[in-house]
Design an enzyme around this catalytic site. Structure first.
Site, PDB file in Angstrom:
ATOM      1  N   THR A  21      51.856  50.616  41.554  1.00 56.72           N
ATOM      2  CA  THR A  21      52.919  51.455  40.980  1.00 56.72           C
ATOM      3  C   THR A  21      53.623  52.200  42.098  1.00 56.72           C
ATOM      4  OG1 THR A  21      51.648  53.523  40.827  1.00 56.72           O
ATOM      5  CG2 THR A  21      51.358  51.903  39.038  1.00 56.72           C
ATOM      6  N   ASP A  22      54.795  52.731  41.780  1.00 52.76           N
ATOM      7  CA  ASP A  22      55.350  53.698  42.715  1.00 52.76           C
ATOM      8  C   ASP A  22      54.614  55.020  42.478  1.00 52.76           C
ATOM      9  OD1 ASP A  22      58.747  54.070  43.941  1.00 52.76           O
ATOM     10  OD2 ASP A  22      56.876  54.987  44.579  1.00 52.76           O
ATOM     11  N   TYR A  23      54.908  55.963  43.324  1.00 54.10           N
ATOM     12  CA  TYR A  23      54.173  57.224  43.423  1.00 54.10           C
ATOM     13  C   TYR A  23      54.142  57.992  42.081  1.00 54.10           C
ATOM     14  CZ  TYR A  23      52.503  60.964  46.577  1.00 54.10           C
ATOM     15  OH  TYR A  23      51.750  61.884  47.253  1.00 54.10           O
ATOM     16  N   ALA A  46      53.862  56.907  39.163  1.00 55.05           N
ATOM     17  CA  ALA A  46      54.708  56.309  38.127  1.00 55.05           C
ATOM     18  C   ALA A  46      53.978  56.118  36.805  1.00 55.05           C
ATOM     19  CB  ALA A  46      55.273  54.970  38.621  1.00 55.05           C
TER      20      ALA A  46
END
Ligand code: GLC
Length: 751
Positions: free
Chosen positions: A293-295, A297
Site C-alpha cells: 500500500t501507499d503510506y 492507505a
C-alpha cells in the site's frame, strides 16, 4: 534452551522438510509459472505460525534523520517479535545492518527484512527530476541513471525503491506531475520500462540491483482539479487507453512490486479495489510480484467512506489483493483476529506471505542477509566521478529550449553576463523534490558555479533581485544595475523544490513571488539587451507574460547534483539542446486540462476560419497551448523531407514502414528526437486527434542527412473501445515530425 540450539533445530527441520518435500504439491499462490524458490518457500512457510506470516506483510518507517534512523522502540520490539517484513526510510550500512541483525538473529525463524526507500531520480547523486528526465526522451540515459541510483542505494543497504512513478500527468496544478513522464501513454510506457530495467538490472541476485515498484496504481494523476489525493473518475476507455498501459509496460519487463494509489477510482479506493488488483493486475496481466500500500492507505479507507473502521479496512485491503501494509499498523492489529473470526481466508495471508518471501529469496537475502551491508563498497560507490558526470549529461539532455529569438543563445564567452534571480546560486532546490539521500547543503553545483566554469569571474555580475516567494522588491535596483553593466542578462527563476511533489498542488501556476515583476523591471531597464530565462520548476508554468519579455527561455526543471554544469554546457553550446516537452505548457490555467492528444469534438475550429461561431473554443483565448507536447528547439535546424510509406494500403498482418529524410541544416552538431504520430480518423469510439506511436533520438553532424524508418503493425493501432481491445479497418493519418505541432499530410488505409 539456548537461542543457538533453537536456531539449529529449526535449521535441521528446514533441511529435513526440504529434502523430503515433494515439489509436486501445488503452490497455493496463483503464480503463472513455478520459481526455483518454491520448495524453499513452501518449507519455510510450513514452519511459520499465522502470526509470523502476517509479520511478513507489515512495513514500518524508520523515520530517517540526518544522524541516523530514528527507529522507534516499538518498531524494534515488533521486529524482534517477527512482526515486521520490511522497513522504509532507513538507509546506510550501519542503519540497515543493526535492524537486519535483530530480524535474523533475534527472531524464531530469522527471516531477513526488506529495506525500501524512495530512490526516485537518484540516491546520493541526484539526477534531474523525472519530468526533466522524460524531456530527454533518452531511454538509454534514463536506464543508465536508474542503474547508477541502484548502485548507490544498494551500497547503503537499500533493497527496494518505490519507483518508477508511472502515473500519467496532464494537470500542472498537481504537484506530482514532477515525478512522472508527463502526459503521453507511449512515451510514459517506454520510460517506465527503462526505469525498471535500470533499477532491477538483469539479475536481482546481484548485490547492486534493487526491486522496482510501479506506482501509484492507478489513475492518481487524474485527481480532480489537480488537487493531490482528490477523487478520480474516468471511463474504462480512458483508464485502459491512457492510465493503465505504463503499468502494464512495467509488468512486461518484470517489475517486482506495485504500490497502491491514494485515490479512489470510480467510487472504489485503489487500496480496496479488487477490479484493478485482482481482475487486471493478477488475472489479466498475470503479475507475480507483490503489492504494497501507499503510506497508511489501508487506514484511509475509513475517511474515504469505504470502511466503517480500520478492522474492516484491513479485510477490504487483503481481499482486494494487497500484500503488504505500509505504516497503517492495520495488519498487525487486525489480520489475525479477522482470520480467527473466519472473515479473512488464511489462503490470502499465505499468498501475500509467499510473494514477499519469494522476493527476498530472489534478492539472495536468505543466502546472505547482509549482502547489501558492505562498508567498503559504501565508501567506494557513493558520488563516483562517473556518476556525477552522468548526472551532468542528463541535466544537459533534459533541458528544453522553449524560445531562442535572434540567437540569444548560446552565450559568447567574451561577453559580460549579468546573472540575476533567486535560483542563480541555489544549491538546495536544484536537486528537486524526492531527492532521497541527496545533499542540499553544498554538494550540488549551482548555475552560478556552472557558468563560472566557462567565464572568468570578471565576466559575471551577480544580483539576486528577489526571493522565490514573498513581496520584497528591495533587490530590484541592484539587479537593474547589474543588467545595465552587462552585455547580456541571464535570469534563473522558478519554484521552490517543495512547491511540487507530494501534497504540493498549486491553484496558480505562474512564477511565484515577485519574479515576474523582476523580469519586467529588467526588461524595462535594458530594453535592447538580450534576456535569457533559465527555469527551475516541477510542473508546466503559465509563462504567457515571460514569453513576451524574454528573448530566450531554457526549461531545466530541477537539474540535479550536477545541474549547474549541465545547464552551463547548454548555455555555452557545449551541448546543443535536444530536450522535447513531455507535457503541454498552457497559455493559462483556464485551458487545463490541455494535452496534445485530445479529441476533435463535433465542432472543431475550422483551421481556415478560427473565428467561426459555435465552435469548440473560448471567447477570450485561443485553444492552442503556449508550448506543445514534443516541442523543443535546437541551436541548429533540422529539415524533414522525403516522407515515404512502404504502402498506402495495409493489411492486418502487414508491417507498414514510414520513412523520412532528416538533414541538419544549421551550424551545430546535435541530437533530434524524431517523432511518429498517427490519427485513427474513425473508430467505434472517438479517437485522439494525434497519438505518438514511435520516436528515435538521432545524432546529426552539421550538414549531415539520415533516413529514419518506423515500422507500424495493426497491433500498434489497437485500443479499447469500452468493450474490447480492437483495431478497426479504416483510414489513418500519419506523420513523422519534430514535435506534435503540425497538420497531417499523409494517410494510409488499414483493410
Ligand atoms: C508517500 C508517497 C509514495 C512513497 C511512499 C513512501 O506517501 O505517496 O510515492 O513511495 O509514501 O515514502
Amino acid at each position: 534452551m539456548s537461542k543457538t540450539l533453537t536456531k539449529f533445530s529449526i535449521f535441521l527441520i528446514i533441511i529435513i522438510v526440504f529434502s523430503c518435500h515433494s515439489n509436486t504439491e501445488k503452490n497455493p499462490t496463483k503464480l503463472s509459472e513455478p520459481t526455483p524458490y518454491d520448495v524453499k518457500v513452501d518449507s519455510l512457510m510450513g514452519l511459520m505460525t499465522l502470526r509470523e506470516k502476517i509479520g511478513q506483510t507489515i512495513m514500518y518507517s524508520g523515520g530517517w534523520t540526518v544522524t541516523g534512523p530514528t527507529v522507534s522502540s516499538n518498531n524494534k520490539k515488533y521486529i524482534k517479535e517477527g512482526n515486521v517484513g520490511a522497513m522504509l526510510n532507513v538507509y546506510s550500512v550501519k542503519g540497515t545492518r543493526d535492524l537486519q541483525k535483530m530480524a535474523v538473529e533475534e527472531t524464531r525463524l530469522g527471516i531477513p527484512l526488506l529495506f525500501g526507500y524512495d530512490v526516485i531520480h537518484g540516491f546520493r547523486t541526484i539526477f534531474p527530476i523525472n519530468l526533466g528526465l522524460a524531456a530527454s526522451w533518452d531511454l538509454e540515459d534514463i536506464e543508465k541513471g536508474s542503474r547508477i541510483a541502484a548502485e548507490e542505494a544498494s551500497a547503503e543497504g537499500i533493497h527496494w525503491t518505490f519507483a518508477p512513478m508511472v502515473d500519467i500527468g496532464r494537470d500542472p496544478r498537481w504537484g506530482r506531475i514532477s515525478e512522472g513522464a508527463g502526459e503521453d501513454v507511449y512515451l510514459g510506457s517506454e520510460i517506465a520500462k527503462a526505469y525498471v530495467k535500470g533499477f532491477q538490472g538483469d539479475d536481482l541476485s546481484k548485490h547492486n540491483t534493487i526491486l522496482a515498484c510501479a506506482k501509484h496504481f492507478v489513475g492518481y494523476g487524474a485527481a480532480q482539479a489537480g488537487r493531490d489525493y482528490h477523487t478520480v473518475n474516468m471511463g474504462e476507455d480512458e483508464l485502459r487507453n491512457v492510465y493503465l498501459p505504463p503499468f502494464e509496460a512495467a509488468v512486461d519487463v518484470g517489475v517486482e512490486t506495485f504500490m497502491t494509489a491514494f485515490n479512489e477510482l470510480n467510487g472504489v479506493p485503489a487500496t480496496g479495489n479488487k477490479f484493478i488488483f485482482r481482475d487486471i493486475l493478477r488475472d489479466e496481466w498475470d503479475f507475480n510480484g507483490f503489492v504494497v500500500t501507499d503510506y497508511t492507505a489501508i487506514n484511509e479507507l475509513v475517511p474515504h467512506g469505504f470502511a466503517k473502521d480500520e478492522k474492516e479496512a484491513t479485510k477490504l485491503a487483503i481481499d482486494a489483493g494487497i500484500d503488504m501494509d505500509m505504516m497503517s499498523d492495520a495488519n498487525r492489529l487486525y489480520l489475525e483476529a479477522l482470520v480467527n473470526e473466519g472473515k479473512v481466508d488464511i489462503a490470502l495471508i499465505d499468498d501475500a506471505c509467499r510473494r514477499i518471501l519469494l522476493t527476498k529469496y530472489k534478492l539472495g537475502l536468505f543466502d546472505d542477509p547482509y549482502r547489501y551491508c558492505n562498508e567498503q563498497r559504501e565508501k567506494e560507490v557513493i558520488y563516483k566521478p562517473e556518476f556525477l558526470e552522468a548526472a551532468r549529461k542528463s541535466a544537459a539532455m533534459s533541458s528544453v529550449l522553449l524560445k531562442n529569438d535572434d540567437k540569444a543563445l548560446p552565450l559568447d564567452k567574451n561577453q559580460t553576463i549579468a546573472l540575476i534571480g533567486p535560483l542563480v546560486k541555489d544549491k538546495e532546490n536544484i536537486i528537486g523534490n524526492w531527492a532521497a539521500a541527496g545533499d542540499r547543503k553544498g554538494k550540488a553545483i549551482s548555475v552560478y558555479q556552472g557558468v563560472q566554469e566557462y567565464l572568468n569571474k570578471a565576466k559575471v555580475i551577480y544580483a539576486k533581485g528577489c526571493e522565490i516567494e514573498g513581496d520584497d522588491d528591495s533587490g530590484f535596483q541592484s539587479a537593474i544595475k547589474a543588467a545595465r553593466h552587462a552585455d547580456k542578462v541571464l535570469m534563473v527563476v522558478g519554484e521552490d523544490y517543495d512547491m511540487s511533489g507530494e501534497a504540493a498542488s498549486r491553484t496558480n501556476i505562474k512564477l511565484p513571488g515577485r519574479q515576474t515583476d523582476l523580469i519586467k523591471a529588467i526588461r524595462k531597464a535594458v530594453p535592447n539587451k538580450k534576456i535569457v530565462l533559465i527555469l527551475m520548476n516541477g510542473r508546466p508554468l503559465d509563462l504567457s507574460e515571460e514569453v513576451t519579455l524574454a528573448d530566450a527561455i531554457l526549461e531545466t526543471w530541477f537539474p540535479g547534483t550536477s545541474g549547474g554544469h549541465g545547464v552551463a554546457d547548454v548555455l555555452f553550446g557545449s551541448y546543443n539542446p535536444s530536450g522535447k516537452l513531455p507535457v503541454t505548457f498552457p497559455r493559462t490555467l483556464g485551458q487545463v486540462p490541455i494535452y496534445y492528444n485530445m479529441k476533435n469534438t463535433g465542432r472543431p475550429i475550422p483551421p481556415n476560419n478560427p473565428k467561426e461561431d459555435y465552435k469548440s473554443n473560448y471567447i477570450d483565448i485561443q485553444n492552442t497551448p503556449l508550448f506543445s507536447f514534443g516541442h523543443g528547439l535546437s541551436y541548429t535546424n533540422y529539415d524533414y523531407s522525403d516522407f515515404k510509406l512502404s504502402t498506402t494500403t495495409m493489411g492486418f498482418s502487414d508491417t507498414l514502414t514510414a520513412s523520412i529524410s532528416i538533414t541538419n541544416t544549421g551550424d551545430y552538431d546535435g541530437y533530434e528526437v524524431v517523432q511518429l504520430y498517427v490519427h485513427d480518423k474513425v473508430g467505434s469510439i472517438t479517437r485522439p486527434v494525434k497519438e505518438l506511436k514511435g520516436f528515435k533520438k538521432v545524432f546529426l553532424k552539421k550538414g549531415e542527412s539520415q533516413t529514419l524508418s518506423f515500422n507500424l503493425t495493426a497491433e500498434d493501432l489497437k485500443y479499447y473501445n469500452n468493450e474490447i481491445f480492437t483495431v478497426e479497418p479504416g483510414e489513418f493519418e500519419i506523420a513523422i515530425k519534430g514535435s506534435s505541432e503540425f497538420d497531417f499530410e499523409h494517410t494510409f488505409t488499414l483493410e
